[in-house]
Design a protein around this motif. Structure first.
Motif, short mmCIF file in Angstrom:
data_model
loop_
_atom_site.label_atom_id
_atom_site.label_comp_id
_atom_site.label_asym_id
_atom_site.label_seq_id
_atom_site.Cartn_x
_atom_site.Cartn_y
_atom_site.Cartn_z
N SER A 185 0.83 -1.21 0.00
CA SER A 185 0.00 0.00 0.00
C SER A 185 0.86 1.26 0.00
N ASP A 186 1.97 1.22 0.76
CA ASP A 186 2.84 2.38 0.87
C ASP A 186 3.74 2.56 -0.36
N ASN A 187 3.99 1.49 -1.10
CA ASN A 187 4.99 1.55 -2.16
C ASN A 187 4.45 1.36 -3.57
N THR A 188 3.14 1.15 -3.71
CA THR A 188 2.54 1.02 -5.04
C THR A 188 1.23 1.80 -5.05
N ASP A 189 0.70 1.98 -6.26
CA ASP A 189 -0.59 2.66 -6.37
C ASP A 189 -1.73 1.67 -6.65
N VAL A 190 -1.50 0.40 -6.32
CA VAL A 190 -2.52 -0.63 -6.53
C VAL A 190 -3.62 -0.46 -5.50
N ASP A 191 -4.87 -0.55 -5.95
CA ASP A 191 -6.02 -0.49 -5.06
C ASP A 191 -6.15 -1.82 -4.33
N LEU A 192 -5.79 -1.84 -3.05
CA LEU A 192 -5.77 -3.09 -2.30
C LEU A 192 -7.16 -3.69 -2.12
N GLU A 193 -8.19 -2.90 -2.32
CA GLU A 193 -9.54 -3.44 -2.24
C GLU A 193 -9.78 -4.49 -3.32
N GLN A 194 -9.02 -4.39 -4.42
CA GLN A 194 -9.19 -5.31 -5.54
C GLN A 194 -8.24 -6.51 -5.47
N VAL A 195 -7.43 -6.60 -4.40
CA VAL A 195 -6.38 -7.62 -4.34
C VAL A 195 -6.94 -8.93 -3.78
N LYS A 196 -6.62 -10.03 -4.45
CA LYS A 196 -6.92 -11.38 -3.97
C LYS A 196 -5.69 -11.89 -3.22
N ILE A 197 -5.88 -12.35 -1.99
CA ILE A 197 -4.77 -12.88 -1.20
C ILE A 197 -4.70 -14.39 -1.40
N LEU A 198 -3.50 -14.88 -1.74
CA LEU A 198 -3.32 -16.30 -2.02
C LEU A 198 -2.05 -16.79 -1.33
N ASP A 199 -2.19 -17.70 -0.40
CA ASP A 199 -1.05 -18.28 0.31
C ASP A 199 -0.79 -19.68 -0.25
N ILE A 200 0.19 -19.78 -1.15
CA ILE A 200 0.44 -21.07 -1.79
C ILE A 200 1.31 -21.98 -0.94
N THR A 201 1.67 -21.53 0.29
CA THR A 201 2.35 -22.44 1.21
C THR A 201 1.34 -23.39 1.85
N ARG A 202 0.06 -23.07 1.74
CA ARG A 202 -0.98 -23.95 2.26
C ARG A 202 -1.39 -24.94 1.19
N LYS A 203 -1.87 -26.07 1.63
CA LYS A 203 -2.27 -27.14 0.70
C LYS A 203 -3.44 -26.69 -0.16
N ASN A 204 -3.46 -27.20 -1.39
CA ASN A 204 -4.62 -27.05 -2.28
C ASN A 204 -4.79 -25.66 -2.87
N LYS A 205 -3.77 -24.83 -2.92
CA LYS A 205 -3.92 -23.49 -3.46
C LYS A 205 -3.32 -23.44 -4.87
N ASN A 206 -4.09 -22.91 -5.82
CA ASN A 206 -3.69 -22.89 -7.22
C ASN A 206 -3.29 -21.48 -7.65
N LEU A 207 -2.04 -21.31 -8.05
CA LEU A 207 -1.56 -19.98 -8.45
C LEU A 207 -2.07 -19.57 -9.82
N ILE A 208 -1.86 -20.38 -10.84
CA ILE A 208 -2.13 -19.98 -12.22
C ILE A 208 -3.61 -19.67 -12.44
N PRO A 209 -4.56 -20.54 -12.07
CA PRO A 209 -5.97 -20.17 -12.27
C PRO A 209 -6.37 -18.92 -11.50
N THR A 210 -5.77 -18.69 -10.33
CA THR A 210 -6.11 -17.51 -9.55
C THR A 210 -5.64 -16.24 -10.25
N VAL A 211 -4.42 -16.26 -10.78
CA VAL A 211 -3.90 -15.09 -11.50
C VAL A 211 -4.69 -14.86 -12.78
N GLU A 212 -5.12 -15.94 -13.43
CA GLU A 212 -5.91 -15.81 -14.66
C GLU A 212 -7.22 -15.07 -14.42
N SER A 213 -7.77 -15.18 -13.23
CA SER A 213 -9.11 -14.66 -12.98
C SER A 213 -9.13 -13.44 -12.05
#
Length: 301
Positions: free
Chosen positions: A19-47
């Motif tokens: 938030s302090d270092n970019t102008d990205v609207d954090l309200e639109q950010v999807k949080i994804l922790d791929i250190t946890r089981k069953n989390k898919n990076l590529i489909p999440t970024v695609e959508s």
């Protein structure tokens, strides 16, 4: 901190850092922790247009796999080290394909071309080639619609490789149990799992109490009718008496027998739908796909 590598306080620190270092609207950010089981990076970024990805050290081919999936023009915003401090860096995925992740940290992935709609029935050409003869994408779209997927729904797919792959993409918070009796088909499914970057598919080689032990109980099962179908249904209904079934068959005799089978299992009246698809070829002729029957439980009125 609990067993998770990233606690709530860690996540909040990284959110404040970006938030302090970019102008990205954090309200639109999807949080994804791929250190946890069953989390898919590529489909999440695609959508999603912006994904804050938490990852541990390793993943030597993470950016190459993203590039190979058509995400080369996504922007990655990151820093050096594993703490939310210091200057931010920014590169396109295609500039990072030879890099891995060398420390646990969070990176912000921006995808301006993200699709915001659910996509049913991806083209067969994008699946891994192998032993599997994939069902037509139009028919697959109908099957997935009948399964009524939503985030967190646990799914069992028996002999339906492309259905398992798409279910995993659409239902990133659920577990997909893929039953493949053939070793060659299991290998083709493994190739698809790697190609699409899926982590929420568990493959087993048959259906019984032992193979399903310790796995999440399915909410819905999609299966291709076979000689073992009734044994599979009986086993799954013991786990979940409210199991929903979506059954695929090309055999009229099997489709006609589903009324008796459903009644024997106390499933009520089946709804039977036949799907016919013809596509126009380059030679201006129509190519007709096999016309399967799709059997589900009839909704109660």
């Amino acid at each position: 901190m609990n067993d998770n590598l990233f606690s709530n306080s860690n996540i909040l620190s990284w959110l404040r850092y970006y938030s302090d270092n970019t102008d990205v609207d954090l309200e639109q950010v999807k949080i994804l922790d791929i250190t946890r089981k069953n989390k898919n990076l590529i489909p999440t970024v695609e959508s999603h247009r912006a994904v804050l990805v938490f990852t541990e050290a390793g993943h030597p081919d993470i950016f190459y796999r993203m590039f190979n999936a058509g995400l080369g023009e996504c922007t990655v915003i990151y820093n050096d080290g594993s703490e939310p401090e210091g200057p931010v860096k920014q590169n396109y995925v295609y500039d990072m394909i030879n890099r891995g992740i060398d420390s646990s940290a969070a990176m912000l992935v921006l995808n301006p071309k993200a699709r915001s709609t659910i996509k049913f029935g991806i083209s067969n050409e994008v699946f891994a080639s192998g032993s599997v003869r994939y069902v037509g994408s139009e028919i697959r779209a109908v099957i997935l619609s009948k399964m009524q997927l939503h985030e967190g729904k646990n799914v069992c797919v028996i002999s339906g490789e492309s259905i398992a792959v798409e279910s995993a993409m659409l239902d990133g918070e659920g577990t997909i149990i893929a039953v493949e009796y053939s070793a060659r088909d299991r290998q083709t499914l493994e190739d698809n799992i790697h190609q699409f970057g899926l982590n929420n598919i568990t493959i087993i080689d048959h259906v019984d109490e032992d193979t399903l032990a310790g796995l999440p109980v399915p909410d819905v099962t999609m299966l291709v009718a076979s000689a073992s179908m009734e044994q599979e249904m009986e086993c799954l209904l013991k786990l979940n008496p409210n199991m929903e079934f979506v059954i695929y068959t090309l055999d009229l005799t099997v489709a006609a027998s589903m009324g008796d089978i459903f009644r024997n299992f106390g499933l009520g009246t089946p709804a039977v739908t036949q799907i016919a698809v013809s596509t126009l070829t380059k030679k201006n002729t129509f190519e007709t796909q096999p016309a399967p029957w799709i059997i589900t439980r009839k909704p109660t009125e």
